[in-house]
Design a protein around this motif. Structure first.
Motif, PDB file in Angstrom:
ATOM      1  N   PRO A 229       0.821  -1.211   0.000  1.00 37.62           N
ATOM      2  CA  PRO A 229       0.000   0.000   0.000  1.00 37.62           C
ATOM      3  C   PRO A 229       0.859   1.267   0.000  1.00 37.62           C
ATOM      4  CG  PRO A 229      -0.672  -1.521   1.749  1.00 37.62           C
ATOM      5  CD  PRO A 229       0.596  -2.048   1.175  1.00 37.62           C
ATOM      6  N   GLN A 230       0.425   2.267  -0.750  1.00 35.84           N
ATOM      7  CA  GLN A 230       1.120   3.552  -0.831  1.00 35.84           C
ATOM      8  C   GLN A 230       0.220   4.634  -0.218  1.00 35.84           C
ATOM      9  OE1 GLN A 230       4.212   3.800  -2.070  1.00 35.84           O
ATOM     10  NE2 GLN A 230       4.241   1.612  -2.595  1.00 35.84           N
ATOM     11  N   PRO A 231       0.828   5.710   0.307  1.00 34.97           N
ATOM     12  CA  PRO A 231      -0.010   6.807   0.804  1.00 34.97           C
ATOM     13  C   PRO A 231      -0.762   7.498  -0.333  1.00 34.97           C
ATOM     14  CG  PRO A 231       2.348   7.307   1.035  1.00 34.97           C
ATOM     15  CD  PRO A 231       2.251   5.930   0.482  1.00 34.97           C
ATOM     16  N   PHE A 232      -1.916   8.050  -0.029  1.00 29.37           N
ATOM     17  CA  PHE A 232      -2.662   8.842  -1.000  1.00 29.37           C
ATOM     18  C   PHE A 232      -3.512   9.858  -0.242  1.00 29.37           C
ATOM     19  CE2 PHE A 232      -6.931   6.796  -0.699  1.00 29.37           C
ATOM     20  CZ  PHE A 232      -6.598   5.686   0.043  1.00 29.37           C
ATOM     21  N   THR A 233      -4.308  10.645  -0.947  1.00 25.83           N
ATOM     22  CA  THR A 233      -5.057  11.735  -0.316  1.00 25.83           C
ATOM     23  C   THR A 233      -6.516  11.693  -0.738  1.00 25.83           C
ATOM     24  OG1 THR A 233      -3.069  13.092  -0.333  1.00 25.83           O
ATOM     25  CG2 THR A 233      -5.144  14.256  -0.046  1.00 25.83           C
ATOM     26  N   LEU A 234      -7.395  11.923   0.233  1.00 26.90           N
ATOM     27  CA  LEU A 234      -8.831  12.025  -0.042  1.00 26.90           C
ATOM     28  C   LEU A 234      -9.208  13.495  -0.111  1.00 26.90           C
ATOM     29  CD1 LEU A 234     -10.073   9.501   2.700  1.00 26.90           C
ATOM     30  CD2 LEU A 234      -9.614   8.999   0.293  1.00 26.90           C
ATOM     31  N   ARG A 235     -10.000  13.855  -1.104  1.00 26.43           N
ATOM     32  CA  ARG A 235     -10.555  15.211  -1.122  1.00 26.43           C
ATOM     33  C   ARG A 235     -12.060  15.112  -0.942  1.00 26.43           C
ATOM     34  NH1 ARG A 235      -9.459  17.614  -6.296  1.00 26.43           N
ATOM     35  NH2 ARG A 235      -7.348  18.056  -5.572  1.00 26.43           N
ATOM     36  N   LEU A 236     -12.574  15.850   0.058  1.00 28.57           N
ATOM     37  CA  LEU A 236     -14.006  15.809   0.347  1.00 28.57           C
ATOM     38  C   LEU A 236     -14.727  16.939  -0.378  1.00 28.57           C
ATOM     39  CD1 LEU A 236     -13.947  15.025   4.177  1.00 28.57           C
ATOM     40  CD2 LEU A 236     -13.734  13.482   2.217  1.00 28.57           C
ATOM     41  N   LYS A 237     -16.059  16.855  -0.388  1.00 24.91           N
ATOM     42  CA  LYS A 237     -16.851  17.857  -1.119  1.00 24.91           C
ATOM     43  C   LYS A 237     -16.674  19.259  -0.539  1.00 24.91           C
ATOM     44  CE  LYS A 237     -20.927  15.825  -1.275  1.00 24.91           C
ATOM     45  NZ  LYS A 237     -22.299  15.454  -1.616  1.00 24.91           N
ATOM     46  N   ASP A 238     -16.377  19.314   0.793  1.00 28.24           N
ATOM     47  CA  ASP A 238     -16.204  20.640   1.398  1.00 28.24           C
ATOM     48  C   ASP A 238     -14.792  21.188   1.167  1.00 28.24           C
ATOM     49  OD1 ASP A 238     -14.578  19.207   3.094  1.00 28.24           O
ATOM     50  OD2 ASP A 238     -15.889  19.354   4.840  1.00 28.24           O
TER      51      ASP A 238
END
Lengths: 313, 174
Positions: A229-238
């Motif tokens: 597994p590699q790090p990643f980023t979540l972007r939320l609607k806000d």
């Protein structure tokens, strides 16, 4: 990862050798007259005693639900195929999965061209059976070094209507078939299905590059190689961006951020934590979403992404 | 008057029957019917995936030593209830992946209570929650919704023993 399928303990009902060091194996259910249905191009998984799993195309008649028929070629370096050839006996019980189809025929009316080399004949044979049963015309090109090395040739000759089977045997022609010439002119509305060794399939792809988009189909048993597994980023609607470390799941990060989400199995199986995604490059690792659903849905308990993924949360 | 009479009835006055026993050797394996099963307290049904630790959810801390579902739910599904667009089908006792199929037992009412199955005593730890997994496995779209709130019970085994189809299922005090 593929979605789960029922595993049945099936009985080896019949064994017979065919050309090309290949063993034809017929399975029946020890208690039930009918097995789960399959469509031409489908495969099953064989579960071996040592835990290995191998996929084999079903080459029998899709209309006959009393049995599954597969053909196992003895591969020179294949420990599994060798074991099966040496150890399978009539009456043996082996775990076999319900069928799945990654090589389905398209619901079209136009002419059908089937192209197979060697053991690649197996999915194509069930397609030929189905087309024959529907009375639809087709052309089947079968490539092999010789009659003796061509699996299931007797079956093909028995079922293919006059003029539909085109054998390309090197022992007779002295050369490989000229695929470019053979496939030069696609008929209107034609669909082509091909299966065989990697080099052969690449040659068919090259020879059909000018065919209309979506008209050429092939079988590919290539499970994605999932690295660590590699790090990643979540972007939320806000607009918030939440980093997911390599040792975290998206679900854990969403929970910690106070995003309300149902969850149950946290194994990528149950679908409780399913959400939508709108931009980015998801790495789907669930076993519940269909390929179609994956274009817009995401299972955060197991799935990851490359870089930033925008979720509908 | 009628309401008063109903209220005076003992809510735990029912007797049920064990219809079928099924186990699976590992995750996704077809269920196999047993004529007799050995229940081991604190562990599960001998030979079952959750006894062996080879189940889909074995790694998750939870109670699933033995699972139950009502035959009445299967019968409702067979006649098309609940009415969910696109959902129809028959869920056989060997298909639903719960261990025990019961008749005449109000499973949902037993959460937090003990009850007898033959010579064994089970504790109903929680309601079973249906899963998309079974929908996929059985190729029955809509089954998840069809089983919501009536997917049976997950139980702990407090007193083990041997059970057989036909055994009585009875409420216990407390």
């Amino acid at each position: 990862m593929a979605a789960p399928r029922l595993i049945m303990k099936l009985r080896v009902a019949a064994l017979r050798p065919t050309g090309g060091e290949t063993l034809v194996v017929e399975f029946q259910h020890p208690r039930k007259p009918q097995l789960p249905a399959f469509t031409p191009g489908a495969h099953v998984d064989l579960h071996l005693p040592d835990g290995k799993v191998r996929q084999y195309s079903l080459c029998g008649d899709p209309a006959d639900r009393s049995r599954y028929v597969i053909a196992i070629k003895r591969e020179a370096q294949g420990a599994v195929s060798g074991w099966l050839h040496d150890h399978l006996r009539e009456g043996m019980i082996l775990p076999v999965s319900a069928p799945r189809n990654h090589f389905p025929m398209q619901p079209t009316e136009g002419p059908v061209t089937l192209v197979a080399a060697g053991i690649g004949i197996t999915p194509v044979l069930s397609m030929a059976r189905a087309l024959g049963a529907e009375g639809r015309p087709f052309a089947l090109h079968y490539v092999a070094p010789s009659r003796a090395s061509a699996p299931l040739l007797d079956d093909l000759e028995a079922l293919c209507p006059e003029g539909s089977l085109h054998l390309h045997l090197r022992e007779e022609t002295g050369a490989r078939p000229d695929l470019e010439a053979l496939l030069a002119t696609p008929a209107k509305g034609a669909q082509l299905y091909h299966c065989g060794p990697a080099g052969f399939m690449a040659a068919v792809e090259a020879a059909t590059r000018h065919w209309p988009e979506g008209s050429v189909h092939s079988e590919a048993f290539q499970p994605p190689d999932l690295g660590p597994p590699q790090p990643f980023t979540l972007r939320l609607k806000d607009g918030r961006e939440l980093p997911v470390a390599a040792n975290e799941t998206a679900l854990q990060v969403l929970r910690a951020a106070g995003v309300p989400l149902m969850a149950s199995c946290e194994n990528g199986l149950c679908g409780s934590c399913e959400c939508g995604w709108s931009a980015g490059m998801p790495l789907h690792r669930d076993r519940v979403l269909s390929p179609e659903a994956r274009s817009r849905r995401f299972i955060p308990c197991v799935s990851r992404a490359e870089g930033v993924i925008a979720l509908d949360l | 008057m009628l309401a008063q009479m109903i209220l005076q009835e003992d809510p735990m006055r029912w007797t049920g029957t064990l219809l079928n026993i099924h186990i699976a050797p590992a995750a996704s394996y077809e269920m196999e019917e047993l004529a007799e099963a050995q229940l081991e307290a604190g562990r599960g049904i001998v030979g079952d995936r959750y006894y062996l630790g080879t189940g889909t959810y074995s790694a998750r801390p939870d109670v699933r030593e033995v699972t139950l579902i009502e035959a009445e739910v299967l019968e409702a599904i067979a006649i098309g209830e609940p009415q969910i667009p696109g959902f129809k089908g028959e869920l056989l006792p060997e298909d639903h992946r719960r261990n025990l199929t019961t008749r005449g037992v109000p499973l949902n009412h037993l959460v937090g209570k003990r009850f007898r199955v033959g010579e064994c005593v089970l504790y109903a730890a929680r309601m079973n929650f249906p899963c998309k997994y079974i929908e996929e496995l059985l190729q029955m779209p809509g089954l998840y919704e069809g089983l919501l709130n009536r997917s049976g019970l997950n139980c702990a085994i407090e007193v083990g023993g041997v059970i057989r189809p036909g055994d009585a299922i009875l409420p216990m005090e407390g």
